[in-house]
Each structure stands twice: as C-alpha cells, then as structure tokens.
Design an enzyme around this catalytic site. Sequence first.
Site, PDB file in Angstrom:
ATOM      1  N   ASN A  27      -1.892  55.543  72.898  1.00  0.00           N
ATOM      2  CA  ASN A  27      -1.851  55.039  74.231  1.00  0.00           C
ATOM      3  C   ASN A  27      -3.187  55.420  75.104  1.00  0.00           C
ATOM      4  O   ASN A  27      -3.862  56.375  74.698  1.00  0.00           O
ATOM      5  CB  ASN A  27      -0.553  55.824  74.870  1.00  0.00           C
ATOM      6  CG  ASN A  27      -0.258  55.221  76.185  1.00  0.00           C
ATOM      7  OD1 ASN A  27       0.105  54.049  76.365  1.00  0.00           O
ATOM      8  ND2 ASN A  27      -0.754  55.912  77.236  1.00  0.00           N
TER       9      ASN A  27
ATOM     10  N   TYR B 189      -5.176  57.711  84.492  1.00  0.00           N
ATOM     11  CA  TYR B 189      -4.789  58.751  85.183  1.00  0.00           C
ATOM     12  C   TYR B 189      -6.005  59.570  85.826  1.00  0.00           C
ATOM     13  O   TYR B 189      -6.932  59.879  85.099  1.00  0.00           O
ATOM     14  CB  TYR B 189      -3.800  59.874  84.315  1.00  0.00           C
ATOM     15  CG  TYR B 189      -3.127  59.184  83.356  1.00  0.00           C
ATOM     16  CD1 TYR B 189      -1.987  58.223  83.749  1.00  0.00           C
ATOM     17  CD2 TYR B 189      -3.324  59.338  82.044  1.00  0.00           C
ATOM     18  CE1 TYR B 189      -0.850  57.592  82.715  1.00  0.00           C
ATOM     19  CE2 TYR B 189      -2.377  58.899  80.856  1.00  0.00           C
ATOM     20  CZ  TYR B 189      -1.460  58.006  81.303  1.00  0.00           C
ATOM     21  OH  TYR B 189      -0.358  57.430  80.355  1.00  0.00           O
ATOM     22  N   ARG B 190      -5.685  59.965  87.061  1.00  0.00           N
ATOM     23  CA  ARG B 190      -6.944  60.652  87.768  1.00  0.00           C
ATOM     24  C   ARG B 190      -7.043  62.187  87.218  1.00  0.00           C
ATOM     25  O   ARG B 190      -6.177  62.799  86.740  1.00  0.00           O
ATOM     26  CB  ARG B 190      -6.651  60.588  89.328  1.00  0.00           C
ATOM     27  CG  ARG B 190      -5.352  61.523  89.729  1.00  0.00           C
ATOM     28  CD  ARG B 190      -5.333  61.766  91.386  1.00  0.00           C
ATOM     29  NE  ARG B 190      -4.577  62.537  91.793  1.00  0.00           N
ATOM     30  CZ  ARG B 190      -3.519  62.262  92.399  1.00  0.00           C
ATOM     31  NH1 ARG B 190      -3.156  61.155  92.645  1.00  0.00           N
ATOM     32  NH2 ARG B 190      -2.625  63.392  92.643  1.00  0.00           N
TER      33      ARG B 190
ATOM     34  N   TRP C 161      -1.043  62.766  84.732  1.00  0.00           N
ATOM     35  CA  TRP C 161      -0.176  61.818  84.389  1.00  0.00           C
ATOM     36  C   TRP C 161       1.227  62.028  84.735  1.00  0.00           C
ATOM     37  O   TRP C 161       1.630  63.206  84.650  1.00  0.00           O
ATOM     38  CB  TRP C 161       0.023  61.676  82.946  1.00  0.00           C
ATOM     39  CG  TRP C 161      -0.178  63.016  82.034  1.00  0.00           C
ATOM     40  CD1 TRP C 161       1.024  64.030  82.040  1.00  0.00           C
ATOM     41  CD2 TRP C 161      -0.894  63.401  80.887  1.00  0.00           C
ATOM     42  NE1 TRP C 161       0.624  64.856  81.065  1.00  0.00           N
ATOM     43  CE2 TRP C 161      -0.492  64.702  80.282  1.00  0.00           C
ATOM     44  CE3 TRP C 161      -1.802  62.603  80.261  1.00  0.00           C
ATOM     45  CZ2 TRP C 161      -1.060  65.125  79.238  1.00  0.00           C
ATOM     46  CZ3 TRP C 161      -2.289  63.250  79.128  1.00  0.00           C
ATOM     47  CH2 TRP C 161      -2.115  64.741  78.666  1.00  0.00           C
TER      48      TRP C 161
ATOM     49  N   GLU D  31      -3.040  49.943  74.055  1.00  0.00           N
ATOM     50  CA  GLU D  31      -3.857  49.236  75.101  1.00  0.00           C
ATOM     51  C   GLU D  31      -5.005  48.690  74.262  1.00  0.00           C
ATOM     52  O   GLU D  31      -5.613  47.677  74.819  1.00  0.00           O
ATOM     53  CB  GLU D  31      -4.035  50.258  76.086  1.00  0.00           C
ATOM     54  CG  GLU D  31      -3.026  50.488  77.268  1.00  0.00           C
ATOM     55  CD  GLU D  31      -2.048  51.403  76.833  1.00  0.00           C
ATOM     56  OE1 GLU D  31      -1.976  51.934  75.663  1.00  0.00           O
ATOM     57  OE2 GLU D  31      -1.017  51.593  77.634  1.00  0.00           O
TER      58      GLU D  31
ATOM     59  N   ASP E 208      -4.223  58.933  98.727  1.00  0.00           N
ATOM     60  CA  ASP E 208      -3.590  58.071  97.309  1.00  0.00           C
ATOM     61  C   ASP E 208      -3.387  56.720  97.825  1.00  0.00           C
ATOM     62  O   ASP E 208      -3.667  56.329  99.007  1.00  0.00           O
ATOM     63  CB  ASP E 208      -2.098  58.785  96.900  1.00  0.00           C
ATOM     64  CG  ASP E 208      -2.105  58.861  95.642  1.00  0.00           C
ATOM     65  OD1 ASP E 208      -2.505  57.844  94.572  1.00  0.00           O
ATOM     66  OD2 ASP E 208      -1.890  59.913  94.874  1.00  0.00           O
TER      67      ASP E 208
HETATM   68  C1  LIG Z   1      -6.998  53.119  90.453  1.00  0.00           C
HETATM   69  C2  LIG Z   1      -5.598  53.515  89.972  1.00  0.00           C
HETATM   70  C3  LIG Z   1      -5.404  55.153  89.639  1.00  0.00           C
HETATM   71  C4  LIG Z   1      -4.182  55.427  88.969  1.00  0.00           C
HETATM   72  N1  LIG Z   1      -3.862  56.951  88.958  1.00  0.00           N
HETATM   73  C5  LIG Z   1      -2.894  57.369  88.351  1.00  0.00           C
HETATM   74  C6  LIG Z   1      -2.854  58.549  88.390  1.00  0.00           C
HETATM   75  O1  LIG Z   1      -3.432  59.495  88.702  1.00  0.00           O
HETATM   76  N2  LIG Z   1      -1.506  59.027  87.285  1.00  0.00           N
HETATM   77  C7  LIG Z   1      -0.464  57.981  86.918  1.00  0.00           C
HETATM   78  O2  LIG Z   1       0.385  58.496  86.486  1.00  0.00           O
HETATM   79  N3  LIG Z   1      -0.825  56.776  87.128  1.00  0.00           N
HETATM   80  C8  LIG Z   1      -1.874  56.183  87.775  1.00  0.00           C
HETATM   81  N4  LIG Z   1      -2.316  54.935  87.709  1.00  0.00           N
HETATM   82  C9  LIG Z   1      -1.201  54.003  87.087  1.00  0.00           C
HETATM   83  C10 LIG Z   1      -1.018  54.029  85.770  1.00  0.00           C
HETATM   84  O3  LIG Z   1      -2.561  53.869  85.139  1.00  0.00           O
HETATM   85  C11 LIG Z   1      -0.485  52.661  85.389  1.00  0.00           C
HETATM   86  O4  LIG Z   1       0.996  53.109  85.539  1.00  0.00           O
HETATM   87  C12 LIG Z   1      -0.598  52.595  83.629  1.00  0.00           C
HETATM   88  O5  LIG Z   1       0.324  51.368  83.298  1.00  0.00           O
HETATM   89  C13 LIG Z   1       0.075  53.760  82.910  1.00  0.00           C
HETATM   90  O6  LIG Z   1      -0.112  53.588  81.565  1.00  0.00           O
HETATM   91  P1  LIG Z   1       1.046  54.265  80.467  1.00  0.00           P
HETATM   92  O7  LIG Z   1       2.411  53.401  80.507  1.00  0.00           O
HETATM   93  O8  LIG Z   1       0.264  53.881  79.283  1.00  0.00           O
HETATM   94  O9  LIG Z   1       1.360  55.503  80.910  1.00  0.00           O
HETATM   95  C14 LIG Z   1      -3.288  54.658  88.313  1.00  0.00           C
HETATM   96  C15 LIG Z   1      -3.600  53.275  88.645  1.00  0.00           C
HETATM   97  C16 LIG Z   1      -4.670  52.719  89.170  1.00  0.00           C
HETATM   98  C17 LIG Z   1      -5.219  51.359  89.375  1.00  0.00           C
HETATM   99 MN   LIG Z   2       0.859  52.629  77.615  1.00  0.00          MN
END
Ligand SMILES: Cc1cc2nc3c(=O)[nH]c(=O)nc-3n(C[C@H](O)[C@H](O)[C@H](O)COP(=O)(O)O)c2cc1C
Ligand SMILES: [Mn+2]
Length: 486
Positions: free
Chosen positions: A178, A182-183, A196, A242, A291
């Site tokens: 995956n 995530y920041r 996450w 991804e 945020d």
């Molecule tokens: C600029 C930006 C920052 C993000 N920061 C976070 C974060 O800090 N934590 C988080 O859980 N999702 C964050 N997201 C959203 C996730 O990247 C998004 O939900 C993603 O689909 C998660 O992938 P996953 O389903 O594989 O976990 C962010 C998205 C963007 C566009």
């Molecule tokens: Mn995913």
Amino acid sequence: MAYRSFRSFLDALDQAGELKRIAVPVDTDLLIAEWADREMKSPGGGKAVLFEQPVIDGKKSEFPVAINTMGSHRRMALALKVTDIEDVAREIQLILKAKPPTDLREGWNLFKQGIHLLHARPKSVRDAPCQEVVHRIENGGDFSLDHLPVLKCWPKDGGRFITLANVHTLDPESGARNVGLYRMQVYDRHTTGMHWQLHKVGARHGKRYYERGERMPVAVTLGGDPVYTFAATAPLPDGLDELLFAGFLRRKSIELVRCKTIDLEVPADVDFVLEGYVQPDELRPEGPFGDHTGYYTAIEDYPVFHLTAITHRRDAVYPTTIVGIPPMEDYYIGDACVRIFLPVFKMNFPEIVDMTLPAEGVFHNLVFVSIRKQYPYQAFKVMHGLWGMGQMMFSKYIVVVDEDCDVHNTSEVLCANTDPARDTTVIKNPSDSLDHAPSEQNIGSHMGFDATRKLPGENYHRQWPELLKMTDEARALVDTLQAQAR
Ligand SMILES: Cc1cc2nc3c(=O)[nH]c(=O)nc-3n(C[C@H](O)[C@H](O)[C@H](O)COP(=O)(O)O)c2cc1C
Ligand SMILES: [Mn+2]
C-alpha cells in the site's frame, strides 16, 4: 508517456508557463507557506512555485522546494501527462465495459488497453537514481532530516511537517503493498510522527504488525513521477496496489529498487527515500497542524517513524504542499480523483450521471450527485450506496439532483425542490478523524438531501411544476440579433 523524474515534470510545467522560479532566499519557517497560500488562492490556482534557495534555520538548503505543482486543473492534467483528466476517465470506462470485440476497430482498442494494463506491473532494477547518495543512520554522519527543507506551515503548528510523503507499507499476512499520503511531523533529526488515520490502510497494516509484536518496515518516498503522489492520495480499495494503478496511469512500468536498510521496494526515480520502521506500542503526541478543514487539528497520539537511512538523487527537489482554508492545491487533486473514478461509481450505480465535491465542502463534507431517476426513493438508495463505499463514508452532506441539473454549476443545484421533513435523511456513520464538529471523534451523523423531482409514490400529491425554459426559436432569434448588434 511517463516523466523520467520530478525535475522533468517541473521542466514541463516551466515550458507550459505554469512555473514560477523564485531565486531570492525564502525561509521554510512560514514564509514559503504564506507565499504558496497567496499563489493557491489566485484565480484558477495560480502557478507552481520553485523556491531555489529555501532557508532552514538561517542556513541555505542544499535542495530546492517545489509547491503547488498540481494546484490547477491544467497542472493536474500535466502531472498525469494527459490533455484532459476526462481522457483517463474514458479509458477506465472502456476497460470496465470491455466485451469481446465484434470488429477490427474494437479489437484494436482492446489490444491497446491490454498493453496499458501490462504496463501496470512494476519491474525490479538494481541501480537507482534515488540511491545516488546514501546516508545510513547507523554509520553516524551529519546528514539528517534537518537537511531537508521541511516547511513549518502555520504559526501554531507543532513543528515542521513533511506534507507530500508517499508512505509504502506491506500487509504482513498477504504481502500486499500500500502507498498512502500521510503527513509526518519532524520530531528530531531521526524521528517523525506517522499520521495514518484510523480508517486508512497504513494504520490497518500497522495493527497487523503490532498484533504479531513485530517491527514494521516503512519506506517514505518524495518526488519522482508526480503520478506516484497522485496515486497515493487516490481512495483505492484496500488491497489495490497504488503502484499498479500508477503504472497503468503513466503507461509505463514502474522500476522498483530494494531499499538499503529495510526489506521494501520503492520507485527508482524518486527524489528522496526515507527508510525506517514503526514499532508496536510506541505512540507520541502529534500536532497541532493547520489542516485542510481550515482549522488546527488538536494534538493526538500517533505512531513514531524511526529513520534508518535517507537516500536521494544528487539533483533532488523537495516537493511539498500546504493545506488550509480552501481553495488549496489539494482541491485539484481531489477533483481529479472524482473525475477519474466516476466510471467506477457509475458501474456500481448505473443511474449516476455526474458527481462533484465542491471546493467549499473541504473535500468530503459536501457531495453533489445527479441521477437518472426511475423509481421512488432512488435518491436515498444512491446516498446509502455512496456512504458504504470506501472513503465516501466520510461524506457529511449528499445532495441528489435530477440529470438535467449541472452539478458543477452551484447556482443550478437548487434546493427549491425539497421539503426538508420529507426529503432529508440523517444517518450514523464513521466520520473523518480530522472533523472537529462531531461530539465524538471518528463517529458522527450524515445528512442526505433528495432534491430530485418527486415521483408518484413519494408522498407528493400535487402536480410537479414545469421548469422554465425559453423556446428554441426565441433563443435563435436573439442569437442573431445580438450578433448584428455587435
Ligand atoms: C495533501 C494531503 C494530505 C493528506 N494527509 C493525510 C494524513 O496526514 N493522514 C491521512 O490519514 N490521510 C491523509 N490524506 C488523505 C489520504 O492520502 C487518502 O485518504 C488516501 O486515499 C489514503 O490511502 P489509503 O487508503 O491507501 O490509506 C492526505 C491527502 C492529501 C491530498
Ligand atoms: Mn490504498
């Protein structure tokens, strides 16, 4: 089709007149963020900005900072190397609808799609630009996270945050990969937070490792082909890799290289790789952070990422973004996701005509969806279906309209069609971890508005009025008159 590097993407932006180069030194502490915010709030999302001389704690950074590189419809399309995001949506639709060909043309189209899908498979390489320079933490040395031009975005942020981190993890049971965006809050030279959220796949992978009492290898990549970052934000179903999706989008296999200190593979062309691990039972306060809701999210406990190595390209660029009161760069990323996945929504709900998440809704707070309605309460069926689909579960308000209403034109999404007591529904669902409004974190209520014309059987016992529409004849005559008057 693909970009060889993040720099070649920046060159493409430059050639398209979409990049501003800033040669004066600008501080990574708030100033780059303020500069970028002004750019993001300019008409249409402004330009991408390359800060050639970022300043970290009074010292010039070795690496430039790129920001707002996907922050307009045009730059988002350039990032995916298409003229229009709709081209990607059309291709996905073709694949979803693929049937055995009945003539040569269909056969050829199918053949070409097959090739694109073939490109989805990554391949392994031994030499990688992202490992031109290798700093192993165990070897000591001066190089650390302090050398990256990581931004402090907002005055009351808990520190500096890496905001475009592509976080690569594996499911220890299935081996499935995956990548999520995530920041990461920088705590010190070698540790960061790992933000996450509860509902994300990285968090689920983590839980599997913690249950086994095992250390979890985590690789974080920055830069490379911008399609990686886009794929990391895309709400793919858990289990869908991804990098397969990114390979499909860019029509070229992704070359993967093994990390130096952990057993994970990453795209060879990225700018930086942060190798490290997360361990069971270790949490640390993360935040506050300005945020995408437009508010600071409060301090909360999150896992800790320990660095074991930093590798990078010699000519690495540090990519970043900031989030805050909309419109921001992330709106354009989210909008591209909705456009690209519309065919998938339509496959699940054939009545869906169009859908949008307007910027004012801060991502998933507000969804407008138009349907071709056939039977009573169909609007409610669509709402419940969407609330059950992956990250659509966070949609706070869903407004369903008829197909003749353009969801992209906010002034057309009239609420004149609704009688609130009859046409709304309130449900319980998980809510976005970042949403400060629900009384309890992670759970909340969502509301659906059925703004479609009422059919017999929907408790409407009057004659539905007719929508205003000018005659074609009058419109044609006024067209002619106006042309003459010019
Ligand atoms: C600029 C930006 C920052 C993000 N920061 C976070 C974060 O800090 N934590 C988080 O859980 N999702 C964050 N997201 C959203 C996730 O990247 C998004 O939900 C993603 O689909 C998660 O992938 P996953 O389903 O594989 O976990 C962010 C998205 C963007 C566009
Ligand atoms: Mn995913």
